[in-house]
Design an enzyme around this catalytic site. Structure first.
Site, PDB file in Angstrom:
ATOM      1  N   HIS A  63      26.530  16.367   4.128  1.00 35.32           N
ATOM      2  CA  HIS A  63      25.533  15.930   3.134  1.00 35.32           C
ATOM      3  C   HIS A  63      24.868  14.637   3.602  1.00 35.32           C
ATOM      4  CE1 HIS A  63      24.196  15.841  -1.261  1.00 35.32           C
ATOM      5  NE2 HIS A  63      23.651  14.762  -0.711  1.00 35.32           N
TER       6      HIS A  63
ATOM      7  N   HIS B 165      20.655  12.746   4.031  1.00 41.39           N
ATOM      8  CA  HIS B 165      19.203  12.844   3.809  1.00 41.39           C
ATOM      9  C   HIS B 165      18.532  12.236   5.034  1.00 41.39           C
ATOM     10  CE1 HIS B 165      19.366  13.846  -0.609  1.00 41.39           C
ATOM     11  NE2 HIS B 165      20.600  13.393  -0.389  1.00 41.39           N
TER      12      HIS B 165
ATOM     13  N   GLN C  65      13.678  16.669  -5.118  1.00 43.61           N
ATOM     14  CA  GLN C  65      14.159  15.339  -5.542  1.00 43.61           C
ATOM     15  C   GLN C  65      13.698  14.959  -6.943  1.00 43.61           C
ATOM     16  OE1 GLN C  65      15.839  12.157  -3.712  1.00 43.61           O
ATOM     17  NE2 GLN C  65      16.062  12.343  -5.923  1.00 43.61           N
TER      18      GLN C  65
ATOM     19  N   HIS D 298      22.553  19.018  -5.874  1.00 42.28           N
ATOM     20  CA  HIS D 298      22.978  17.709  -6.363  1.00 42.28           C
ATOM     21  C   HIS D 298      23.311  17.902  -7.837  1.00 42.28           C
ATOM     22  CE1 HIS D 298      21.205  16.166  -2.703  1.00 42.28           C
ATOM     23  NE2 HIS D 298      21.500  14.914  -3.020  1.00 42.28           N
TER      24      HIS D 298
ATOM     25  N   GLU E  60      25.193  13.975 -10.693  1.00 42.09           N
ATOM     26  CA  GLU E  60      25.368  12.704  -9.984  1.00 42.09           C
ATOM     27  C   GLU E  60      25.007  11.577 -10.940  1.00 42.09           C
ATOM     28  OE1 GLU E  60      22.926  11.998  -6.546  1.00 42.09           O
ATOM     29  OE2 GLU E  60      24.125  10.275  -5.904  1.00 42.09           O
TER      30      GLU E  60
ATOM     31  N   ASP F 294      25.790  10.967   2.998  1.00 43.94           N
ATOM     32  CA  ASP F 294      24.691  10.969   2.035  1.00 43.94           C
ATOM     33  C   ASP F 294      23.503  10.144   2.516  1.00 43.94           C
ATOM     34  OD1 ASP F 294      23.273  11.681  -0.206  1.00 43.94           O
ATOM     35  OD2 ASP F 294      24.437  10.499  -1.616  1.00 43.94           O
TER      36      ASP F 294
END
Ligand code: FE2
Length: 437
Positions: free
Chosen positions: A77, A79, A172, A230, A233, A329
Site C-alpha cells: 500500500h 501512493h 481520492q 481505503h 480510515e 502508505d
C-alpha cells in the site's frame, strides 16, 4: 500465519559439476525458519537449485556466510503519485488526514506526466534498493485528465523488468464526491488499472458510502479486477463500511480478491460489535492492509488523553488466520512528511503499536511485509524461495526475521529476475575508546 518450512530441493545437479549455465550462486544461505544452510543456484532468471552444497560453477558467486536470504519485501500500500511532494504547495500543519486531502487537491492541479513519472521512479528505486520488488500503488483518479493514473501505468510497464507494480484506481475525492468521479473511475479501469479502489468513509453521506461499495464491486466484476478499498480510515466508531465490504465479498464470492486497507475505525469499535464483525470477516476471507506508520500519525488527532493508537486490530486478525499485510502508505507527501521506503521500519512500528512483541508475533510481522503481501497482491506464482520460481530474493545482514526487525538490518543484496539489482554495505563502526569489558 507463520511461514512454514521451505522445502529443500536436490535437483539434477550432480556432484563435481563444472559447467552448468548457472548465472549466479549464493553460498551458505540461511532461509527463514530453516536451520540448515543451503546454496542457491540461479539459472535463466529462475531459482534452479537449493541444496546443502551445490558442487557447481557459476558466472557469479556471492558468499552469504549464513546471513538471512528471504523472499523480497512487498509494499502492499503506497501512493506513488503523491510521493516526494511534502511541503508542496504547503505543509500539513494540523497533521490530519483531511488537511492532507485538501493540500493534495491543490497540488494535483499542477501534475504532469513527467512530474509523476519522475517521482514514482525515484521512489521505486528507493524501495527496490531496500529489498522491495513488489509494489501496489494507488493512483488518484479524482482528476479530470487522469494524469496520475496514466503516468503510473506507464511506469508500471517501464520498470517491469526489475520490479512488479500494481496500480489501483483510487477515487481520492469519493466516487460520488463530484459528478464526474464515477465515470473517471470506470475510465481508469478501461485504461488498464489492476484494481478498483474506494473511500466510502469520505463520501458525502453514509448512503453514498454504501452505494460506492456496491459500485466498486460492480466494476470489479465487469472488468475482472481486484478490489482494494481505503475503508474506515477514521477514528469514528460509527464508521462501519468494513461490514459492507465483507458482506459484498461474501455475496459476490470475490473473497480474497478483495482487500480492506486501513480499517482504523476497527480499533475504536466496541468489543461486542468487533466480535460479531470478526465472524463475518472470517466467512468473507478478505485481505487486510494496515499502515502503522501513517495510522499512528494521522489518527487520534481529535483525542485528548488517553489518545488512541488508531491502528486496526492487527493482532486479533492474525490470531484468526486472516491475511494481514503492512504498507508504508506515504513517503514524503501531504499526509506524512517522513518515510524511507524501508519495510523493516513498517514492521517494527507494527510490532510496537500492535503490541506484537512475542517471538511468533514478530515473525508474523515479518511475514506481513513479505509473504502475506504477496498473497494480497495475488502474485504468489512468481514469489517465494522455491525451485522453478523467478529468482526474486534479498540478503539481509541478520540471521533471522526477528533480528532483521530488531536491528533494522541492512539489505545487502537485492536480486531481481535472477540479476543483482542493488548492493549495500552495512554500517561499520570503529570503536576507539577503552575496552568495554
Ligand atoms: Fe492510502
Amino acid at each position: 500465519m507463520l511461514q512454514g518450512c521451505l522445502p529443500i530441493y536436490r535437483d539434477s545437479l550432480g556432484p563435481a559439476m563444472t559447467s552448468s549455465g548457472i548465472g549466479l550462486i549464493l553460498r551458505q544461505c540461511r532461509l527463514p525458519h530453516h536451520s540448515e544452510l543451503v546454496d542457491l543456484a540461479i539459472k535463466d532468471g529462475q531459482i534452479h537449485a537449493l541444496a546443502s552444497h551445490l558442487d557447481v560453477l557459476a558466472d557469479q558467486e556471492i558468499a552469504v556466510h549464513g546471513k538471512l536470504v528471504s523472499p523480497p519485501f512487498v509494499e502492499s500500500h503506497i501512493h506513488l503519485d503523491s510521493a516526494l511532494t511534502a511541503g508542496q504547495p504547503r505543509w500539513n500543519q494540523s497533521g490530519t488526514l483531511f488537511e492532507g486531502i485538501d493540500i493534495w487537491r491543490d497540488r494535483k492541479q499542477s501534475l504532469t506526466l513527467e512530474d509523476v513519472k519522475a517521482r514514482a521512479r525515484a521512489t521505486l528505486q528507493l524501495q527496490a534498493q531496500q529489498g522491495v520488488l513488489f509494489v501496489r500503488t494507488h493512483a488518484d483518479v479524482s482528476e479530470v485528465n487522469l494524469v496520475a493514473l496514466k503516468a503510473l501505468l506507464e511506469v508500471r510497464e517501464a520498470v517491469k523488468d526489475w520490479i512488479t507494480v500494481q496500480v489501483v484506481a483510487f477515487p481520492q475525492d469519493g466516487v460520488y464526491g463530484s459528478p464526474g468521479n464515477d465515470a473517471l473511475l470506470e475510465e481508469a479501469l478501461k485504461l488498464g488499472a489492476d484494481a478498483v479502489g474506494g473511500i466510502p468513509h469520505y463520501e458525502l453521506t453514509r448512503e453514498d458510502g454504501v452505494q460506492s461499495v456496491h459500485r466498486i464491486f460492480e466494476l470489479a466484476q465487469r472488468y475482472d479486477r481486484l478490489i482494494d478499498i481505503h475503508c474506515d480510515e477514521i477514528d469514528d466508531d460509527q464508521s462501519r463500511f468494513l461490514e459492507v465490504v465483507a458482506a459484498w465479498a461474501l455475496r459476490t464470492g470475490l473473497g480474497d480478491r478483495v482487500t480492506a486497507s486501513h480499517t482504523t475505525a476497527f480499533g475504536s469499535y466496541n468489543n461486542a460489535y468487533a466480535l460479531k464483525l470478526m465472524g463475518l470477516l472470517e466467512r468473507a476471507g478478505i485481505n487486510f492492509i494496515a499502515n502503522p506508520l501513517i495510522n499512528i500519525t494521522l489518527q487520534g488527532r481529535t483525542d485528548t488523553y488517553p489518545k488512541r493508537r488508531g491502528v486496526t486490530r492487527v493482532k486479533e486478525l492474525w490470531q484468526r488466520d486472516l491475511n494481514v499485510s503492512l504498507g508504508h502508505d506515504c513517503i514524503q507527501d501531504p499526509w506524512y512528511s517522513l518515510g524511507t521506503g524501508n519495510m523493516l521500519s513498517v514492521a517494527s512500528m507494527a510490532v510496537h503499536i500492535c503490541q506484537m512483541t512475542g517471538q511468533r508475533e514478530m515473525e508474523a510481522c515479518y511475514a506481513m511485509v513479505t509473504t502475506n503481501g504477496a498473497r494480497t497482491l495475488k502474485v504468489e506464482d512468481s514469489y517465494g524461495l522455491e525451485v522453478g520460481k523467478p529468482a526474486n530474493l534479498i540478503v539481509l545482514d541478520a540471521d533471522s526475521p526477528y533480528e532483521a526487525i530488531r536491528r533494522s538490518a541492512t539489505v545487502t543484496h537485492v536480486i531481481s529476475r535472477g540479476k543483482l539489482l542493488a548492493q549495500t554495505q552495512p554500517p561499520a563502526t570503529s570503536w576507539l575508546g577503552p575496552p568495554a569489558a
